[in-house]
Design an enzyme around this catalytic site. Structure first.
Site, short mmCIF file in Angstrom:
data_model
loop_
_atom_site.label_atom_id
_atom_site.label_comp_id
_atom_site.label_asym_id
_atom_site.label_seq_id
_atom_site.Cartn_x
_atom_site.Cartn_y
_atom_site.Cartn_z
N SER A 160 0.81 -1.20 -0.47
CA SER A 160 -0.13 -0.16 -0.07
C SER A 160 0.65 1.19 -0.13
O SER A 160 1.87 1.54 0.87
CB SER A 160 -0.98 -0.17 1.22
OG SER A 160 -1.45 0.84 1.24
N TYR A 183 -1.94 5.33 -4.39
CA TYR A 183 -2.76 6.46 -3.78
C TYR A 183 -2.41 7.78 -4.35
O TYR A 183 -1.39 7.75 -3.58
CB TYR A 183 -3.47 6.00 -2.90
CG TYR A 183 -4.65 5.51 -2.46
CD1 TYR A 183 -5.51 5.32 -2.86
CD2 TYR A 183 -3.80 4.99 -0.95
CE1 TYR A 183 -6.25 4.05 -2.08
CE2 TYR A 183 -4.83 3.98 -0.28
CZ TYR A 183 -5.96 3.34 -1.12
OH TYR A 183 -7.31 2.50 -0.56
N THR A 209 -4.95 2.24 -7.48
CA THR A 209 -6.38 1.77 -7.02
C THR A 209 -7.24 3.59 -7.38
O THR A 209 -7.27 4.72 -7.05
CB THR A 209 -6.43 2.26 -5.49
OG1 THR A 209 -5.72 0.99 -5.19
CG2 THR A 209 -7.51 2.16 -4.85
N LYS A 284 -6.63 -0.83 -10.01
CA LYS A 284 -7.56 -1.73 -9.32
C LYS A 284 -8.57 -1.41 -9.05
O LYS A 284 -9.20 0.40 -8.46
CB LYS A 284 -6.84 -1.83 -8.09
CG LYS A 284 -7.03 -3.05 -6.77
CD LYS A 284 -6.35 -3.06 -5.91
CE LYS A 284 -7.29 -3.24 -4.63
NZ LYS A 284 -7.49 -2.71 -3.40
N HIS A 308 -13.02 -3.22 -2.78
CA HIS A 308 -11.72 -2.56 -1.68
C HIS A 308 -11.99 -3.43 -0.36
O HIS A 308 -12.66 -2.33 0.83
CB HIS A 308 -12.06 -1.13 -1.74
CG HIS A 308 -11.10 -0.44 -1.27
ND1 HIS A 308 -10.06 0.34 -2.01
CD2 HIS A 308 -10.55 -0.44 0.14
CE1 HIS A 308 -9.16 1.23 -2.20
NE2 HIS A 308 -9.74 0.90 -0.05
C1 LIG Z 1 -7.41 -2.89 6.45
C2 LIG Z 1 -7.43 -2.25 5.20
C3 LIG Z 1 -7.24 -1.53 4.36
C4 LIG Z 1 -6.42 -1.41 3.39
N1 LIG Z 1 -6.09 -0.32 2.55
C5 LIG Z 1 -5.67 -0.05 1.21
C6 LIG Z 1 -5.30 -0.37 1.03
O1 LIG Z 1 -4.20 0.97 1.38
N2 LIG Z 1 -4.70 0.19 -0.53
C7 LIG Z 1 -5.58 -0.18 -1.00
O2 LIG Z 1 -5.54 0.21 -3.34
N3 LIG Z 1 -6.43 -1.53 -1.01
C8 LIG Z 1 -6.47 -1.26 0.60
N4 LIG Z 1 -7.42 -2.58 1.01
C9 LIG Z 1 -8.50 -3.06 0.03
C10 LIG Z 1 -7.41 -4.18 -0.39
O3 LIG Z 1 -6.36 -4.35 -1.17
C11 LIG Z 1 -8.44 -5.36 -0.48
O4 LIG Z 1 -9.08 -4.81 -2.06
C12 LIG Z 1 -9.77 -6.19 0.31
O5 LIG Z 1 -9.02 -5.97 1.60
C13 LIG Z 1 -10.20 -7.61 -0.27
O6 LIG Z 1 -10.96 -8.09 -0.09
P1 LIG Z 1 -10.73 -8.66 1.44
O7 LIG Z 1 -10.51 -7.61 3.14
O8 LIG Z 1 -12.29 -9.11 1.82
O9 LIG Z 1 -10.24 -9.73 0.85
C14 LIG Z 1 -7.79 -2.27 2.70
C15 LIG Z 1 -8.23 -3.12 3.22
C16 LIG Z 1 -8.14 -3.80 4.78
C17 LIG Z 1 -8.89 -4.84 4.98
#
Ligand SMILES: Cc1cc2nc3c(=O)[nH]c(=O)nc-3n(C[C@H](O)[C@H](O)[C@H](O)COP(=O)(O)O)c2cc1C
Length: 411
Positions: A160, A183, A209, A284, A308
């Site tokens: 990230s 981002y 993203t 994404k 997300h």
């Molecule tokens: C705590 C947390 C932080 C996240 N931070 C980001 C991020 O910084 N950038 C991003 O593109 N997606 C972020 N996501 C989304 C994840 O990349 C991903 O799309 C998502 O967690 C997938 O679903 P799942 O948690 O059900 O496996 C985050 C998700 C969580 C749970």
């Protein structure tokens, strides 16, 4: 001494589940965020002892229970939250129920090959670690725990922008560099600086993203922050640059007035990035076939179908249901990854049968990390990989290359 039989234990569990005593015991009938996999065994698991070591885990949900117990409410809330009433978060799980697997019989499955190719690189497993911000909020080792675990077991990882470990430190412990998730900020020179850092650290691809043009409404997070009675000011310095001080990718950059909201971002931005960097570019957050086609037309090298993890728009639509139209639109021109709610080997098999090239997991590895650090992440990855291999054997799939849409039907 009287023995508690499974039956009486279950009856007791049912009694307690409906009892006002439950919160007093430190359990809520339903964790914030997504529901349990199966309500029938959930009550039992809720009341049985939490696992004391990664090896005690039977499935990935066992780690969530420990994570919920271990983390301060606000940190667990940050991990668990969806948007509004978490409907889209739940939809991500429910979506898998809309597809059934169709097994093929009498196929030699004495060994199975879970290898995939992504942008010219071979990986032994299709399970990729999704980017997730601020992982030191879950364990002091944070992203490093994920990097060490994923490297040990041969998994790809996406880092990230708001990582709490620098891309250089992370790639130093990985045998193959992460992909860097971007981002973009309101300040192009800050974005340029992030790209230079990712390139310098050897990243081959950038994952842009695009599903959060503005902040989403994360109610579970807001409630959990309210429920957290600790004094958070030592870590969460309220000053204008306080938040950035824990985000090493922004070290030395002028962050005084930058914003992460990107309501201005349109398709031209992919071209702008393309002119700026030689890294491959994946987009994404795509959930429609026509947008997937535009990604290809604007020169993207790959797509991540994603909402997300139910944390962006409150669409109520699962990402697995978005996958078929994206796969159809892209028609094999670029790789398609998908994430959102993957918790079982059969979920992974369904997505790959529907045409995904790989899948990403978010919360499951964070649960493992919060519970046991690197060892927890490793065990989560081992469980999912073992479940995938088992599902391949039981559905007559010796190699992921043999998988096609005949193995899945809409239900
Ligand atoms: C705590 C947390 C932080 C996240 N931070 C980001 C991020 O910084 N950038 C991003 O593109 N997606 C972020 N996501 C989304 C994840 O990349 C991903 O799309 C998502 O967690 C997938 O679903 P799942 O948690 O059900 O496996 C985050 C998700 C969580 C749970």
């Amino acid at each position: 001494m009287s023995q508690v039989t499974p039956l009486t234990r279950r009856s007791f569990a049912r009694f307690l589940a409906g009892s006002p005593l439950l919160p007093l015991l430190g359990f809520s009938a339903c964790a914030p965020g997504e529901p349990r996999d199966s309500t029938a065994d959930a009550t039992l698991r809720e009341l049985s002892d939490l696992i004391g070591s990664p090896d005690d885990a039977i499935n990935v949900f066992d780690f969530r229970d420990v994570a919920r117990k271990t983390l301060p409410p606000a940190h667990y809330g940050y991990m668990a939250t969806g948007v509004d009433g978490d409907e889209t978060l739940r939809a991500n799980r429910k979506g898998f129920g809309r597809f059934d697997l169709r097994a093929r019989r009498l196929v030699d499955v004495s060994s199975v090959d879970t290898g995939v190719e992504l942008l010219g690189e071979r990986w032994d497993t299709p399970i990729v670690l999704a980017p997730a911000g601020s992982q030191k909020a879950f364990h002091p080792d944070g992203e490093m725990a994920a990097a060490r675990a994923s490297t040990a077991l041969g998994h790809h990882q996406i880092l990230s922008t708001v990582t709490t470990t620098s891309v250089e430190d992370l790639n130093a412990v990985r045998n193959r560099p992460v992909w860097y998730q971007l981002y973009p900020t309101s300040n192009w020179s800050v974005t340029q600086a992030l790209l230079r850092r990712a390139e310098g650290a050897g990243c081959q691809a950038l994952v842009l993203t695009v599903d959060l043009p503005v902040d989403s409404n994360r109610e579970t997070l807001r409630r959990s922050v309210k429920a957290d009675t600790r004094d958070c000011s030592t870590c969460h310095d309220a000053g204008p640059t306080g938040w950035f001080s824990r985000k090493p990718m922004f070290e030395g950059l002028d962050v005084q007035s930058i914003a992460f909201d990107t309501p201005w971002m349109t398709w031209d931005f992919i071209g702008r990035l393309r002119d700026e960097t030689d890294m491959r570019i994946l987009v994404k957050g795509i959930v429609r076939g026509d947008d997937a086609l535009r990604c290809v037309q604007y020169g993207a090298d790959g797509i991540v179908v994603s909402n997300h993890g139910g944390r962006a728009e409150a669409s109520g639509r699962s990402s697995i249901e978005s996958l078929p139209e994206v796969v159809a639109a892209v028609a094999g021109r670029v790789p398609v990854l998908v994430d959102g709610g993957f918790r079982r080997g059969t979920d992974i098999l369904k997505a790959l049968a529907l045409g995904a090239d790989s899948i990403c997991i978010g919360r499951p590895y964070l649960w493992g990390m919060a519970a046991f650090g690197q060892a927890g992440v490793e065990k989560v990855l081992e469980i999912l990989q073992a479940e995938l291999q088992l599902a391949m054997q039981l559905h007559g799939v010796p190699s992921l290359a043999d998988l096609d849409s005949s193995f899945v039907v809409s239900s």
